[in-house]
Design a protein around this motif. Structure first.
Motif, PDB file in Angstrom:
ATOM      1  N   ARG A  16       0.844  -1.181   0.162  1.00 50.42           N
ATOM      2  CA  ARG A  16      -0.043   0.117   0.080  1.00 50.42           C
ATOM      3  C   ARG A  16       0.817   1.229  -0.193  1.00 50.42           C
ATOM      4  N   LEU A  17       0.333   2.078  -0.817  1.00 54.57           N
ATOM      5  CA  LEU A  17       1.191   3.639  -0.899  1.00 54.57           C
ATOM      6  C   LEU A  17      -0.082   4.518  -0.859  1.00 54.57           C
ATOM      7  N   ARG A  18       0.116   5.433   0.282  1.00 54.18           N
ATOM      8  CA  ARG A  18      -1.050   6.447   0.182  1.00 54.18           C
ATOM      9  C   ARG A  18      -0.274   7.694  -0.250  1.00 54.18           C
ATOM     10  N   ILE A  19      -0.985   8.532  -1.084  1.00 54.75           N
ATOM     11  CA  ILE A  19      -0.555   9.761  -1.760  1.00 54.75           C
ATOM     12  C   ILE A  19      -1.464  10.740  -1.523  1.00 54.75           C
ATOM     13  N   LEU A  43       2.107   3.924  -9.393  1.00 52.81           N
ATOM     14  CA  LEU A  43       1.122   5.163  -8.831  1.00 52.81           C
ATOM     15  C   LEU A  43       1.525   6.358  -8.561  1.00 52.81           C
ATOM     16  N   LEU A  44       2.611   6.211  -7.901  1.00 56.58           N
ATOM     17  CA  LEU A  44       3.309   7.454  -7.443  1.00 56.58           C
ATOM     18  C   LEU A  44       3.850   8.305  -8.918  1.00 56.58           C
ATOM     19  N   ARG A  45       4.385   7.553  -9.656  1.00 60.37           N
ATOM     20  CA  ARG A  45       4.846   8.272 -10.973  1.00 60.37           C
ATOM     21  C   ARG A  45       3.400   8.931 -11.711  1.00 60.37           C
ATOM     22  N   GLU A  46       2.688   8.397 -12.019  1.00 61.81           N
ATOM     23  CA  GLU A  46       1.615   8.582 -12.539  1.00 61.81           C
ATOM     24  C   GLU A  46       0.877   9.881 -12.002  1.00 61.81           C
ATOM     25  N   ARG A  47       0.627   9.630 -10.628  1.00 60.32           N
ATOM     26  CA  ARG A  47      -0.091  10.637  -9.732  1.00 60.32           C
ATOM     27  C   ARG A  47       0.727  11.952  -9.974  1.00 60.32           C
ATOM     28  N   VAL A  48       1.940  11.922  -9.685  1.00 55.96           N
ATOM     29  CA  VAL A  48       2.588  13.291  -9.492  1.00 55.96           C
ATOM     30  C   VAL A  48       2.723  13.659 -10.990  1.00 55.96           C
ATOM     31  N   LEU A  49       3.096  13.164 -11.904  1.00 54.79           N
ATOM     32  CA  LEU A  49       2.956  13.413 -13.553  1.00 54.79           C
ATOM     33  C   LEU A  49       1.759  14.357 -13.701  1.00 54.79           C
ATOM     34  N   ALA A  50       0.454  13.532 -13.386  1.00 52.56           N
ATOM     35  CA  ALA A  50      -0.969  14.409 -13.591  1.00 52.56           C
ATOM     36  C   ALA A  50      -0.825  15.579 -12.925  1.00 52.56           C
ATOM     37  N   ASP A  51      -0.586  15.400 -11.428  1.00 51.60           N
ATOM     38  CA  ASP A  51      -0.727  16.765 -10.773  1.00 51.60           C
ATOM     39  C   ASP A  51       0.317  17.926 -11.248  1.00 51.60           C
ATOM     40  N   MET A  52       1.604  17.480 -11.724  1.00 50.12           N
ATOM     41  CA  MET A  52       2.323  18.489 -12.346  1.00 50.12           C
ATOM     42  C   MET A  52       1.743  19.329 -13.519  1.00 50.12           C
TER      43      MET A  52
END
Length: 131
Positions: A16-19, A43-52
């Motif tokens: 589990r990773l909570r972001i 999950l982290l990579r895609e989430r941060v790229l989308a938010d950026m």
């Protein structure tokens, strides 16, 4: 505007990773809690790229890794991808609160020359807004 995402429910799940992410001024503050592994790095990579992509101007990203208990090579790769994406867009990505074990992994891989670490998210945000 805070935004939470969880890969899987259940606090006992080791994969589990909570972001959590929020925009603070011109910066994006992303906090990760859990393990950064082959299972969770995407999950982290895609989430941060989308938010950026939602930021105005060059991305200034603080990745708070104080809650990351473990990081494998897939996790390191995700950090490299995010750092490169921020730089390619004229921005920066820095770390906040890396625990000793996490800092050791970054140093041994040589990434500490690129992934600058700050003691607190506030210090990291200040460094990005002064630059």
């Amino acid at each position: 505007m805070p935004h939470d995402a969880e890969e899987r429910p259940g606090a006992a799940d080791p994969d589990r990773l909570r972001i959590r992410s929020e925009v603070r001024g011109p910066c994006l503050l992303v906090a990760a809690d859990g393990e950064l592994t082959l299972v969770t790095a995407g999950l982290l990579r895609e989430r941060v790229l989308a938010d950026m992509g939602r930021l105005d101007g060059p991305p200034r990203v603080v990745l708070d890794v104080g809650g990351v208990g473990f990081c494998d090579s897939s996790g390191l790769n995700a950090l490299i991808v995010l750092w490169k994406a921020a730089r390619a867009a004229g921005g920066r990505l820095v770390l906040a609160r890396p625990e000793r074990r996490f800092r050791t992994i970054i140093e041994r891989s040589g990434l500490d020359r690129h992934l600058i670490a700050h003691e607190t998210p506030e210090q990291a945000l200040a460094a990005l807004t002064e630059a």
